[in-house]
Design a protein around this motif. Structure first.
Motif, mmCIF file in Angstrom:
data_model
loop_
_atom_site.group_PDB
_atom_site.id
_atom_site.type_symbol
_atom_site.label_atom_id
_atom_site.label_comp_id
_atom_site.label_asym_id
_atom_site.label_seq_id
_atom_site.Cartn_x
_atom_site.Cartn_y
_atom_site.Cartn_z
ATOM 1 N N PRO A 61 22.922 64.757 -33.524
ATOM 2 C CA PRO A 61 21.597 65.107 -33.008
ATOM 3 C C PRO A 61 21.120 64.146 -31.923
ATOM 4 O O PRO A 61 20.317 64.521 -31.074
ATOM 5 N N TYR A 62 21.611 62.915 -31.939
ATOM 6 C CA TYR A 62 21.245 61.958 -30.892
ATOM 7 C C TYR A 62 21.889 62.364 -29.570
ATOM 8 O O TYR A 62 21.267 62.269 -28.509
ATOM 9 N N VAL A 63 23.126 62.822 -29.629
ATOM 10 C CA VAL A 63 23.775 63.362 -28.436
ATOM 11 C C VAL A 63 23.030 64.606 -27.954
ATOM 12 O O VAL A 63 22.831 64.795 -26.750
ATOM 13 N N ARG A 64 22.614 65.439 -28.897
ATOM 14 C CA ARG A 64 21.917 66.664 -28.493
ATOM 15 C C ARG A 64 20.654 66.347 -27.704
ATOM 16 O O ARG A 64 20.319 67.042 -26.740
ATOM 17 N N LYS A 65 19.930 65.320 -28.094
ATOM 18 C CA LYS A 65 18.748 64.905 -27.325
ATOM 19 C C LYS A 65 19.109 64.693 -25.854
ATOM 20 O O LYS A 65 18.421 65.167 -24.944
ATOM 21 N N VAL A 66 20.188 63.956 -25.635
ATOM 22 C CA VAL A 66 20.619 63.645 -24.273
ATOM 23 C C VAL A 66 21.027 64.923 -23.537
ATOM 24 O O VAL A 66 20.664 65.133 -22.377
ATOM 25 N N MET A 67 21.766 65.781 -24.228
ATOM 26 C CA MET A 67 22.245 67.002 -23.592
ATOM 27 C C MET A 67 21.099 67.960 -23.260
ATOM 28 O O MET A 67 21.099 68.601 -22.198
ATOM 29 N N VAL A 68 20.126 68.081 -24.160
ATOM 30 C CA VAL A 68 18.982 68.948 -23.859
ATOM 31 C C VAL A 68 18.237 68.426 -22.642
ATOM 32 O O VAL A 68 17.876 69.195 -21.739
ATOM 33 N N LEU A 69 18.015 67.126 -22.582
ATOM 34 C CA LEU A 69 17.336 66.562 -21.424
ATOM 35 C C LEU A 69 18.144 66.807 -20.156
ATOM 36 O O LEU A 69 17.583 67.163 -19.107
ATOM 37 N N GLU B 67 17.555 70.370 -19.136
ATOM 38 C CA GLU B 67 16.199 70.589 -18.626
ATOM 39 C C GLU B 67 15.992 69.922 -17.264
ATOM 40 O O GLU B 67 15.237 70.427 -16.427
ATOM 41 N N ALA B 68 16.672 68.804 -17.043
ATOM 42 C CA ALA B 68 16.492 68.037 -15.806
ATOM 43 C C ALA B 68 17.443 68.470 -14.692
ATOM 44 O O ALA B 68 17.338 67.977 -13.570
ATOM 45 N N GLY B 69 18.375 69.362 -14.984
ATOM 46 C CA GLY B 69 19.320 69.808 -13.967
ATOM 47 C C GLY B 69 20.360 68.772 -13.590
ATOM 48 O O GLY B 69 20.808 68.716 -12.439
ATOM 49 N N LEU B 70 20.782 67.969 -14.564
ATOM 50 C CA LEU B 70 21.724 66.884 -14.284
ATOM 51 C C LEU B 70 23.128 67.142 -14.831
ATOM 52 O O LEU B 70 23.995 66.268 -14.721
ATOM 53 N N LEU B 71 23.382 68.313 -15.383
ATOM 54 C CA LEU B 71 24.662 68.548 -16.045
ATOM 55 C C LEU B 71 25.851 68.367 -15.118
ATOM 56 O O LEU B 71 26.912 67.892 -15.533
ATOM 57 N N TYR C 268 16.957 56.652 -18.795
ATOM 58 C CA TYR C 268 17.739 56.547 -17.562
ATOM 59 C C TYR C 268 17.859 57.909 -16.874
ATOM 60 O O TYR C 268 17.624 58.028 -15.662
ATOM 61 N N LEU C 269 18.205 58.945 -17.646
ATOM 62 C CA LEU C 269 18.340 60.271 -17.049
ATOM 63 C C LEU C 269 17.001 60.779 -16.521
ATOM 64 O O LEU C 269 16.946 61.444 -15.478
ATOM 65 N N ASP C 270 15.929 60.469 -17.229
ATOM 66 C CA ASP C 270 14.606 60.871 -16.745
ATOM 67 C C ASP C 270 14.287 60.207 -15.416
ATOM 68 O O ASP C 270 13.693 60.830 -14.528
ATOM 69 N N ALA C 271 14.684 58.946 -15.255
ATOM 70 C CA ALA C 271 14.476 58.269 -13.970
ATOM 71 C C ALA C 271 15.251 58.969 -12.859
ATOM 72 O O ALA C 271 14.735 59.159 -11.750
ATOM 73 N N LEU C 272 16.487 59.371 -13.158
ATOM 74 C CA LEU C 272 17.271 60.099 -12.158
ATOM 75 C C LEU C 272 16.622 61.435 -11.798
ATOM 76 O O LEU C 272 16.748 61.911 -10.664
ATOM 77 N N ALA C 273 15.935 62.032 -12.771
ATOM 78 C CA ALA C 273 15.314 63.341 -12.567
ATOM 79 C C ALA C 273 13.930 63.246 -11.941
ATOM 80 O O ALA C 273 13.260 64.271 -11.773
ATOM 81 N N GLY C 274 13.479 62.038 -11.641
ATOM 82 C CA GLY C 274 12.175 61.886 -11.005
ATOM 83 C C GLY C 274 11.034 61.647 -11.957
ATOM 84 O O GLY C 274 9.881 61.968 -11.651
ATOM 85 N N GLY D 55 1.306 71.204 -25.521
ATOM 86 C CA GLY D 55 1.200 70.747 -24.143
ATOM 87 C C GLY D 55 2.520 70.813 -23.398
ATOM 88 O O GLY D 55 3.512 71.355 -23.892
ATOM 89 N N PRO D 56 2.553 70.231 -22.182
ATOM 90 C CA PRO D 56 3.757 70.272 -21.351
ATOM 91 C C PRO D 56 4.955 69.631 -22.036
ATOM 92 O O PRO D 56 4.809 68.684 -22.814
ATOM 93 N N LEU D 57 6.153 70.146 -21.734
ATOM 94 C CA LEU D 57 7.375 69.632 -22.329
ATOM 95 C C LEU D 57 7.574 68.166 -21.984
ATOM 96 O O LEU D 57 7.442 67.767 -20.823
ATOM 97 N N CYS D 58 7.882 67.358 -23.003
ATOM 98 C CA CYS D 58 8.155 65.941 -22.793
ATOM 99 C C CYS D 58 9.327 65.539 -23.671
ATOM 100 O O CYS D 58 9.822 66.320 -24.483
ATOM 101 N N MET D 59 9.769 64.293 -23.519
ATOM 102 C CA MET D 59 10.922 63.829 -24.278
ATOM 103 C C MET D 59 10.621 63.766 -25.768
ATOM 104 O O MET D 59 11.512 63.976 -26.598
#
Length: 202
Positions: free
Chosen positions: A10-18, A21-25, A73-79, A150-154
């Motif tokens: 499930p910890y990996v899934r968190k990263v993969m979902v983000l 959502e962030a368009g980083l795949l 880190y991925l969120d920073a890459l996504a702006g 509210g708006p989608l967040c981590m």
């Protein structure tokens, strides 16, 4: 970037979902890896001495580990789109910590039955971990539904992955009966493309 991952973590899934959502795949190569507290298995301990997934290696820096670090880190890459600023920031971080705490307890319940010999298992330990989850579910149901609308967040992504893990490993305990509003919210989250794409195998 390379992500060492397990499809059921499930910890990996968190990263993969983000990442979805962030368009980083398209910037992340996936390498299967798995281990347990008794044996790090195929987890690259040279990159993460704790022997756990997820681990993210970068071409321009050292390895990152712990899902919260990787997600920041991925969120920073996504702006900086999935960790809000201002007062909502603290709610997001608290929600993510609550979700991760639920995951920790749920995973320890699994380890108790899978890794300990039958004669050494303690049902009291399992129920103690479940009580943490039950209290968290009650608090989320009572106090957090307005935030979750509210708006989608981590924090929301982390919670959706935690609840998904309860379905995967502890579905017989019927958490939705304890938190019906949260169950309805989870149903909407489960319909998102990122959640569908990262659903763990049964």
């Amino acid at each position: 970037m390379t992500l060492y991952h397990s499809a059921t973590s499930p910890y990996v899934r968190k990263v993969m979902v983000l990442a979805h959502e962030a368009g980083l795949l398209d910037r992340i190569a996936l390498v299967p890896a798995s281990g347990t507290p008794l044996d790090p298995g195929t987890v690259p301990v040279g990159a993460n001495p704790l022997g756990k997934v997820p681990v993210l290696t970068r071409p321009d820096g050292g390895a990152l580990y712990d899902s919260r670090v990787i997600c920041r880190y991925l969120d920073a890459l996504a702006g900086h789109r999935f960790y809000p600023t201002g007062a909502r920031q603290w709610d997001c971080l608290t929600l993510e910590a609550t979700a991760d705490g639920m995951l920790d307890a749920a995973l320890l319940m699994v380890y108790e039955s899978r890794l300990r010999p039958d004669a050494m298992q303690m049902p009291q330990i399992v129920e103690g971990h479940w009580s943490k989850i039950a209290r968290s579910l009650a608090t989320l149901e009572e106090r957090w539904m307005a935030y979750l609308a509210g708006p989608l967040c981590m924090g929301q992504i982390a919670l959706a992955c935690a609840l998904g893990y309860l379905d995967l490993r502890h579905g017989a305990r019927g958490w939705r009966d304890m938190a019906p509003q949260l169950g309805a919210w989870q149903a909407k989250m489960d319909a998102r493309d990122a959640m569908i794409a990262t659903a763990p195998p049964n």
